[in-house]
Design a protein around this motif. Structure first.
Motif, mmCIF file in Angstrom:
data_model
loop_
_atom_site.group_PDB
_atom_site.id
_atom_site.type_symbol
_atom_site.label_atom_id
_atom_site.label_comp_id
_atom_site.label_asym_id
_atom_site.label_seq_id
_atom_site.Cartn_x
_atom_site.Cartn_y
_atom_site.Cartn_z
ATOM 1 N N ASP A 170 0.937 -1.310 0.041
ATOM 2 C CA ASP A 170 0.030 0.371 -0.013
ATOM 3 C C ASP A 170 1.042 1.432 -0.233
ATOM 4 O O ASP A 170 0.562 2.201 -0.395
ATOM 5 C CB ASP A 170 -0.598 0.224 1.216
ATOM 6 N N TYR A 199 0.825 4.318 -2.819
ATOM 7 C CA TYR A 199 0.339 5.417 -2.780
ATOM 8 C C TYR A 199 1.891 6.401 -3.024
ATOM 9 O O TYR A 199 1.228 7.363 -3.681
ATOM 10 C CB TYR A 199 0.761 5.537 -0.767
ATOM 11 N N GLU A 205 1.277 7.326 -6.469
ATOM 12 C CA GLU A 205 -0.017 7.614 -6.716
ATOM 13 C C GLU A 205 0.624 9.224 -6.780
ATOM 14 O O GLU A 205 0.043 9.860 -7.733
ATOM 15 C CB GLU A 205 -1.092 6.989 -6.184
#
Length: 149
Positions: A5, A9, A12
């Protein structure tokens, strides 16, 4: 948050970060600032050629012409467009000082000569003058002090 994750992240965030425009702005500032300096050199050379000015007189003529042109361009709204394109390229030469004096005077002229123009004339340039003069006095005193030893 597990490692996957955090990695997703980070990817992104990196995909959505606006790209830096620093290099482009530096190039624009260099070109426009250089053009302003070339204009100043041209005025100086023409003063020497046409009016037989010495170096000091040509420098005075150059300062007067550049300050006048910057104030005029500020008054007709062109200087702001040039400054938006060039950034610091218009601030560093004497034209930036002229703009910092003319812009508040033009903006507050409706409030009258005393409370508008007179009160706001140095609102931008005033702090620059205060700190510039103060620093020059300090540097001069330090220079004098170190020259004595």
């Amino acid at each position: 948050m597990n490692r996957f994750d955090a990695q997703a992240y980070r990817e992104e965030v990196n995909a959505n970060i606006p790209r830096s425009k620093t290099l482009r702005m530096c190039i624009r500032a260099f070109i426009v600032g250089g053009l302003i300096c070339c204009l100043g050199q041209g005025v100086s050379d023409l003063g020497k050629l046409w009016f037989d000015f010495d170096q000091k007189q040509a420098g005075t003529l150059t300062a007067i012409v550049l300050i006048f042109l910057a104030a005029l361009l500020t008054a007709i709204g062109v200087f702001d467009k040039i400054a938006a394109f060039a950034g610091a390229g218009t601030v560093v030469p004497i034209t930036g000082f002229s703009n910092s004096i003319a812009a508040p005077a033009i903006e507050f002229r409706a409030e009258g000569l005393v409370m508008g123009v007179g009160a706001k004339l140095f609102s931008i340039a005033g702090p620059v003058l205060v700190y510039g003069i103060s620093l020059s006095v300090i540097v001069g005193l330090l220079s004098l002090l170190f020259s004595l030893f």
